[in-house]
Design a protein around this motif. Structure first.
Motif, PDB file in Angstrom:
ATOM      1  N   ASP A 186      27.759 -73.413  11.140  1.00 46.35           N
ATOM      2  CA  ASP A 186      29.057 -73.013  10.573  1.00 46.35           C
ATOM      3  C   ASP A 186      28.924 -72.024   9.414  1.00 46.35           C
ATOM      4  O   ASP A 186      29.936 -71.557   8.895  1.00 46.35           O
ATOM      5  CB  ASP A 186      29.821 -74.253  10.065  1.00 46.35           C
ATOM      6  N   LYS A 187      27.694 -71.753   8.983  1.00 46.51           N
ATOM      7  CA  LYS A 187      27.442 -70.864   7.834  1.00 46.51           C
ATOM      8  C   LYS A 187      28.111 -71.392   6.558  1.00 46.51           C
ATOM      9  O   LYS A 187      28.592 -70.629   5.735  1.00 46.51           O
ATOM     10  CB  LYS A 187      27.970 -69.437   8.108  1.00 46.51           C
ATOM     11  N   ASN A 188      28.156 -72.722   6.417  1.00 43.09           N
ATOM     12  CA  ASN A 188      28.848 -73.330   5.278  1.00 43.09           C
ATOM     13  C   ASN A 188      27.825 -73.746   4.217  1.00 43.09           C
ATOM     14  O   ASN A 188      27.464 -74.916   4.098  1.00 43.09           O
ATOM     15  CB  ASN A 188      29.680 -74.528   5.751  1.00 43.09           C
ATOM     16  N   THR A 189      27.360 -72.756   3.442  1.00 39.45           N
ATOM     17  CA  THR A 189      26.320 -73.040   2.453  1.00 39.45           C
ATOM     18  C   THR A 189      26.850 -73.871   1.286  1.00 39.45           C
ATOM     19  O   THR A 189      26.095 -74.620   0.673  1.00 39.45           O
ATOM     20  CB  THR A 189      25.657 -71.743   1.942  1.00 39.45           C
ATOM     21  N   ALA A 190      28.152 -73.773   0.995  1.00 33.61           N
ATOM     22  CA  ALA A 190      28.731 -74.592  -0.090  1.00 33.61           C
ATOM     23  C   ALA A 190      28.605 -76.076   0.242  1.00 33.61           C
ATOM     24  O   ALA A 190      28.201 -76.877  -0.606  1.00 33.61           O
ATOM     25  CB  ALA A 190      30.185 -74.212  -0.325  1.00 33.61           C
ATOM     26  N   GLY A 231       4.934 -70.946   8.027  1.00 36.87           N
ATOM     27  CA  GLY A 231       4.265 -71.487   6.851  1.00 36.87           C
ATOM     28  C   GLY A 231       4.916 -71.017   5.558  1.00 36.87           C
ATOM     29  O   GLY A 231       4.569 -71.481   4.470  1.00 36.87           O
ATOM     30  N   TYR A 232       5.868 -70.089   5.675  1.00 36.55           N
ATOM     31  CA  TYR A 232       6.549 -69.570   4.486  1.00 36.55           C
ATOM     32  C   TYR A 232       7.459 -70.642   3.896  1.00 36.55           C
ATOM     33  O   TYR A 232       8.283 -71.228   4.602  1.00 36.55           O
ATOM     34  CB  TYR A 232       7.365 -68.318   4.842  1.00 36.55           C
ATOM     35  N   VAL A 233       7.270 -70.930   2.604  1.00 31.53           N
ATOM     36  CA  VAL A 233       8.102 -71.916   1.906  1.00 31.53           C
ATOM     37  C   VAL A 233       9.231 -71.168   1.216  1.00 31.53           C
ATOM     38  O   VAL A 233       9.004 -70.362   0.319  1.00 31.53           O
ATOM     39  CB  VAL A 233       7.276 -72.712   0.875  1.00 31.53           C
ATOM     40  N   GLN A 234      10.466 -71.437   1.671  1.00 30.87           N
ATOM     41  CA  GLN A 234      11.612 -70.665   1.210  1.00 30.87           C
ATOM     42  C   GLN A 234      12.500 -71.506   0.287  1.00 30.87           C
ATOM     43  O   GLN A 234      12.925 -72.594   0.652  1.00 30.87           O
ATOM     44  CB  GLN A 234      12.423 -70.204   2.425  1.00 30.87           C
ATOM     45  N   GLU A 280      20.154 -65.664   3.334  1.00 29.35           N
ATOM     46  CA  GLU A 280      19.812 -65.206   4.691  1.00 29.35           C
ATOM     47  C   GLU A 280      20.812 -65.729   5.725  1.00 29.35           C
ATOM     48  O   GLU A 280      21.115 -65.044   6.702  1.00 29.35           O
ATOM     49  CB  GLU A 280      18.391 -65.647   5.056  1.00 29.35           C
ATOM     50  N   ILE A 281      21.333 -66.926   5.501  1.00 29.72           N
ATOM     51  CA  ILE A 281      22.366 -67.472   6.389  1.00 29.72           C
ATOM     52  C   ILE A 281      23.660 -66.668   6.214  1.00 29.72           C
ATOM     53  O   ILE A 281      24.299 -66.278   7.186  1.00 29.72           O
ATOM     54  CB  ILE A 281      22.611 -68.974   6.095  1.00 29.72           C
ATOM     55  N   GLU A 282      24.018 -66.417   4.947  1.00 27.46           N
ATOM     56  CA  GLU A 282      25.262 -65.695   4.673  1.00 27.46           C
ATOM     57  C   GLU A 282      25.220 -64.258   5.196  1.00 27.46           C
ATOM     58  O   GLU A 282      26.227 -63.744   5.685  1.00 27.46           O
ATOM     59  CB  GLU A 282      25.566 -65.733   3.162  1.00 27.46           C
ATOM     60  N   ARG A 298      20.902 -62.804   8.567  1.00 32.10           N
ATOM     61  CA  ARG A 298      19.499 -62.536   8.931  1.00 32.10           C
ATOM     62  C   ARG A 298      18.945 -63.768   9.644  1.00 32.10           C
ATOM     63  O   ARG A 298      18.039 -63.678  10.461  1.00 32.10           O
ATOM     64  CB  ARG A 298      18.659 -62.213   7.696  1.00 32.10           C
ATOM     65  N   MET A 299      19.526 -64.912   9.302  1.00 29.49           N
ATOM     66  CA  MET A 299      19.275 -66.148  10.048  1.00 29.49           C
ATOM     67  C   MET A 299      20.616 -66.644  10.546  1.00 29.49           C
ATOM     68  O   MET A 299      21.482 -67.007   9.754  1.00 29.49           O
ATOM     69  CB  MET A 299      18.628 -67.206   9.155  1.00 29.49           C
ATOM     70  N   LYS A 300      20.782 -66.593  11.878  1.00 27.85           N
ATOM     71  CA  LYS A 300      22.058 -66.984  12.477  1.00 27.85           C
ATOM     72  C   LYS A 300      21.794 -68.114  13.453  1.00 27.85           C
ATOM     73  O   LYS A 300      20.976 -67.978  14.360  1.00 27.85           O
ATOM     74  CB  LYS A 300      22.668 -65.775  13.198  1.00 27.85           C
TER      75      LYS A 300
END
Length: 127
Positions: free
Chosen positions: A26-30, A47-50, A58-60, A63-65
């Protein structure tokens, strides 16, 4: 600890981890922010720790969907106010330009605070 309360905790952990996946779609980062720890990190299959804020941006920006997911297998282990969730999903997502049905296993550490389960970190691998 009574079995009932362990089963209750397990179902609450399942609810919150499923909620996270749905909120990603849902792209609901809040709303995601309310169930993730302030110092939450996501370890990618590379292995990348984000850090959480970077993941959110990235979601907003898409770039990551995330499109959809299908649960394959899940386990939850409860130890007092700590929990380990291991979920295997087929996740339809486009990550940095590549859309795929990812065979994603997520191992999440959770902690119960004031009666609510909070996700501390998630480590993704493939299965």
């Amino acid at each position: 600890m009574k079995m009932d309360s362990i089963e209750d905790d397990k179902s609450q952990v399942l609810d919150v981890t499923r909620q996270l996946t749905q909120l990603m779609i849902d792209k609901n980062t809040a709303a995601m922010n309310k169930i993730l720890d302030a110092n939450f990190t996501l370890t990618h299959i590379t292995g990348y720790v984000q850090p959480k804020e970077e993941w959110f941006s990235e979601i907003e920006s898409e770039r990551m969907k995330y499109y959809s997911y299908k649960e394959v297998k899940i386990t939850v282990k409860i130890d007092g106010d700590k929990a380990i969730f291991v979920g295997q999903n087929l996740l339809d997502a486009r990550i940095w330009g590549t859309r795929n049905n990812w065979r994603l296993q997520q191992t999440m550490q959770l902690e119960k605070r004031n009666g609510k389960w909070i996700i501390l970190k998630s480590v993704a691998t493939t299965f």
